[in-house]
Design a protein around this motif. Structure first.
Motif, PDB file in Angstrom:
ATOM      1  N   ARG A  66       0.832  -1.182  -0.144  1.00  0.00           N
ATOM      2  CA  ARG A  66      -0.051  -0.031   0.008  1.00  0.00           C
ATOM      3  C   ARG A  66       0.959   0.985  -0.008  1.00  0.00           C
ATOM      4  O   ARG A  66       0.634   2.385  -0.618  1.00  0.00           O
ATOM      5  CB  ARG A  66      -1.043   0.006   1.260  1.00  0.00           C
ATOM      6  CG  ARG A  66      -1.987  -1.199   1.289  1.00  0.00           C
ATOM      7  CD  ARG A  66      -3.226  -0.883   0.552  1.00  0.00           C
ATOM      8  NE  ARG A  66      -3.829   0.795   0.639  1.00  0.00           N
ATOM      9  CZ  ARG A  66      -4.580   0.924   1.637  1.00  0.00           C
ATOM     10  NH1 ARG A  66      -5.201   0.023   2.465  1.00  0.00           N
ATOM     11  NH2 ARG A  66      -5.149   1.953   1.568  1.00  0.00           N
ATOM     12  N   ILE A  67       2.076   1.178   0.736  1.00  0.00           N
ATOM     13  CA  ILE A  67       3.085   2.435   0.838  1.00  0.00           C
ATOM     14  C   ILE A  67       3.395   2.604  -0.581  1.00  0.00           C
ATOM     15  O   ILE A  67       3.449   3.899  -1.250  1.00  0.00           O
ATOM     16  CB  ILE A  67       3.998   2.213   1.730  1.00  0.00           C
ATOM     17  CG1 ILE A  67       3.538   2.217   3.205  1.00  0.00           C
ATOM     18  CG2 ILE A  67       5.170   3.144   1.622  1.00  0.00           C
ATOM     19  CD1 ILE A  67       4.515   1.843   4.363  1.00  0.00           C
ATOM     20  N   VAL A  68       3.864   1.640  -1.236  1.00  0.00           N
ATOM     21  CA  VAL A  68       4.334   1.735  -2.697  1.00  0.00           C
ATOM     22  C   VAL A  68       3.547   2.038  -3.668  1.00  0.00           C
ATOM     23  O   VAL A  68       3.585   3.038  -4.390  1.00  0.00           O
ATOM     24  CB  VAL A  68       5.179   0.384  -3.163  1.00  0.00           C
ATOM     25  CG1 VAL A  68       5.496   0.653  -4.686  1.00  0.00           C
ATOM     26  CG2 VAL A  68       6.366   0.000  -2.298  1.00  0.00           C
ATOM     27  N   ASP A  69       2.241   1.545  -3.328  1.00  0.00           N
ATOM     28  CA  ASP A  69       0.948   2.011  -4.448  1.00  0.00           C
ATOM     29  C   ASP A  69       0.826   3.427  -4.293  1.00  0.00           C
ATOM     30  O   ASP A  69       0.628   4.055  -5.096  1.00  0.00           O
ATOM     31  CB  ASP A  69      -0.129   1.310  -3.938  1.00  0.00           C
ATOM     32  CG  ASP A  69      -0.598   0.137  -4.787  1.00  0.00           C
ATOM     33  OD1 ASP A  69       0.094  -0.104  -5.732  1.00  0.00           O
ATOM     34  OD2 ASP A  69      -1.759  -0.133  -4.492  1.00  0.00           O
ATOM     35  N   ALA A  70       0.696   3.909  -2.852  1.00  0.00           N
ATOM     36  CA  ALA A  70       0.733   5.447  -2.439  1.00  0.00           C
ATOM     37  C   ALA A  70       1.582   6.438  -2.933  1.00  0.00           C
ATOM     38  O   ALA A  70       1.550   7.349  -3.573  1.00  0.00           O
ATOM     39  CB  ALA A  70       0.505   5.687  -1.029  1.00  0.00           C
ATOM     40  N   ILE A  71       2.894   5.804  -3.050  1.00  0.00           N
ATOM     41  CA  ILE A  71       4.241   6.857  -3.559  1.00  0.00           C
ATOM     42  C   ILE A  71       4.240   6.867  -4.983  1.00  0.00           C
ATOM     43  O   ILE A  71       4.531   7.744  -5.579  1.00  0.00           O
ATOM     44  CB  ILE A  71       5.200   6.103  -2.915  1.00  0.00           C
ATOM     45  CG1 ILE A  71       5.620   6.616  -1.163  1.00  0.00           C
ATOM     46  CG2 ILE A  71       6.585   6.887  -3.341  1.00  0.00           C
ATOM     47  CD1 ILE A  71       5.575   7.875  -0.921  1.00  0.00           C
ATOM     48  N   THR A  72       3.802   5.714  -5.673  1.00  0.00           N
ATOM     49  CA  THR A  72       3.980   5.644  -7.247  1.00  0.00           C
ATOM     50  C   THR A  72       3.369   6.482  -7.960  1.00  0.00           C
ATOM     51  O   THR A  72       2.243   6.826  -7.625  1.00  0.00           O
ATOM     52  CB  THR A  72       4.012   4.412  -7.748  1.00  0.00           C
ATOM     53  OG1 THR A  72       2.729   3.629  -7.218  1.00  0.00           O
ATOM     54  CG2 THR A  72       5.120   3.204  -7.330  1.00  0.00           C
ATOM     55  N   THR A  73       3.702   7.106  -8.954  1.00  0.00           N
ATOM     56  CA  THR A  73       3.192   8.054  -9.879  1.00  0.00           C
ATOM     57  C   THR A  73       2.529   7.283 -11.131  1.00  0.00           C
ATOM     58  O   THR A  73       3.275   6.474 -11.890  1.00  0.00           O
ATOM     59  CB  THR A  73       4.010   8.998 -10.558  1.00  0.00           C
ATOM     60  OG1 THR A  73       4.526   9.788  -9.302  1.00  0.00           O
ATOM     61  CG2 THR A  73       3.272  10.172 -11.307  1.00  0.00           C
ATOM     62  N   ASN A  74       1.287   6.908 -11.130  1.00  0.00           N
ATOM     63  CA  ASN A  74       0.744   6.218 -12.139  1.00  0.00           C
ATOM     64  C   ASN A  74       0.347   7.010 -13.415  1.00  0.00           C
ATOM     65  O   ASN A  74      -0.447   6.325 -14.156  1.00  0.00           O
ATOM     66  CB  ASN A  74      -0.593   5.350 -11.237  1.00  0.00           C
ATOM     67  CG  ASN A  74      -0.005   4.334 -10.250  1.00  0.00           C
ATOM     68  OD1 ASN A  74      -0.533   4.550  -9.241  1.00  0.00           O
ATOM     69  ND2 ASN A  74       0.931   3.706 -10.691  1.00  0.00           N
ATOM     70  N   GLU A  75       0.594   8.137 -13.550  1.00  0.00           N
ATOM     71  CA  GLU A  75       0.224   9.039 -14.624  1.00  0.00           C
ATOM     72  C   GLU A  75       0.349   8.203 -15.882  1.00  0.00           C
ATOM     73  O   GLU A  75       1.638   7.724 -16.095  1.00  0.00           O
ATOM     74  CB  GLU A  75       1.050  10.332 -14.553  1.00  0.00           C
ATOM     75  CG  GLU A  75       1.047  11.134 -15.776  1.00  0.00           C
ATOM     76  CD  GLU A  75      -0.315  11.761 -16.213  1.00  0.00           C
ATOM     77  OE1 GLU A  75      -1.310  11.647 -15.357  1.00  0.00           O
ATOM     78  OE2 GLU A  75      -0.318  12.526 -17.326  1.00  0.00           O
TER      79      GLU A  75
END
Ligand SMILES: C[S@@+](CC[C@H](N)C(=O)[O-])C[C@H]1O[C@@H](n2cnc3c(N)ncnc32)[C@H](O)[C@@H]1O
Length: 280
Positions: A66-75
């Motif tokens: 979840r931390i990685v999910d929140a930090i990554t830029t999925n643009e």
């Protein structure tokens, strides 16, 4: 919003780097606060250190993910930057088709394409639309293995559903493509089955070994290595070279270059766009 201390920022940055390769710009503590603050609150943490310890102690790795999910830029968006997709349509995919049809693979033609770090799937479905437009009904004779991978569970889940909201669907598609390859539902728009079935998705961390993925004719690895340090970038592009068939093509992001990063590829330019071909 919870405040992040300097020490917490370095601990979280190292944790995220070890998990994903993403180097956090330490001048942007507000970004970490805005992205991890809600998560810390959800897990009832008094501060970010507590979130970090909870993540480390969680054997399911759910909090870490979840931390990685929140930090990554999925643009991402459909046909992002346009010219790489014109390059695929007019050069890279036709050349790949010719090469396969001139080889022993012609009797059961298989084309393998990998979108590494595909985010929510728009890059993969853009390639699928091009394949359908190029091959037409002939696509039935082909075994297409179009794979999208990403470290983010949430992104992969959305990609697999092939569902997009109004904003996502309004970015990059021509009206005729939208009409032909998508179905409108009440609250979302979905990729049509004929396009959806061309693609497969799975979670994959590009820092970890990926030799099991096999060999590909074309790899897209766009707008992810920009977040890595030079060591991880070099290792990534050298390892991707091992996954390409002879004369296979690699496409990277519009702002990226392999100069000084990997000497396994030859830089080729066509129609104002650049791609990299595996050296013999
Ligand atoms: C900015 S998006 C790029 C999406 C798409 N390739 C494009 O260019 O439109 C970057 C993606 O890289 C993914 N990512 C970041 N670190 C990764 C890693 N170590 N392994 C795999 N994917 C990663 C993120 O989850 C995010 O979806």
């Amino acid at each position: 919003m919870l405040k992040l201390s300097g020490n917490e920022l370095s601990v979280i940055s190292k944790f995220v780097r070890d998990l994903s390769g993403i180097v956090l710009d330490t001048s942007k503590s507000y970004l970490v606060e805005s992205r991890l603050g809600p998560l810390a609150e959800e897990y009832n943490c008094k501060n970010y250190s507590e979130l970090y310890f909870k993540a480390r102690q969680d054997p399911s790795k759910r909090i870490a993910n979840r931390i990685v999910d929140a930090i990554t830029t999925n643009e991402t968006f459909f046909f992002r930057d346009n010219s790489p997709f014109e390059l695929l349509r007019h050069k890279v995919i036709p050349d790949t088709i010719d090469r396969i049809m001139d080889s022993p693979r012609a009797s059961f033609p298989t084309m393998k394409i990998w979108s590494a770090a595909c985010s929510t799937g728009q890059e993969v479905y853009s390639v699928a639309i091009i394949l359908k437009e190029l091959l037409g009904d002939d696509i039935k004779r082909w075994r297409i293995q179009l794979v999208g991978t990403d470290i983010s569970d949430a992104a992969i889940a959305q990609a697999s559903y092939g569902r997009y909201n109004k904003t996502e669907i309004s970015r990059g598609l021509r009206p005729d493509q939208l009409k032909k390859y998508f179905e409108e539902h009440e609250n979302y728009t979905k990729v049509s089955d004929e396009i959806r079935y061309l693609a497969n998705f799975r979670r994959l961390n590009l820092l970890e070994p990926f030799g099991f993925m096999g060999k590909f004719d074309i790899i897209l690895c766009r707008n992810v290595a920009i977040y890595f340090d030079m060591e991880d970038r070099k290792s990534l592009f050298d390892r991707l070279a091992d996954q390409l068939n002879p004369r296979g093509a690699l496409l990277i992001g519009a702002t990226e270059s392999l100069f000084g990063v990997s000497d396994r590829y030859e830089r080729k330019s066509y129609m104002n766009s650049v791609f990299y071909e595996l050296k013999d």
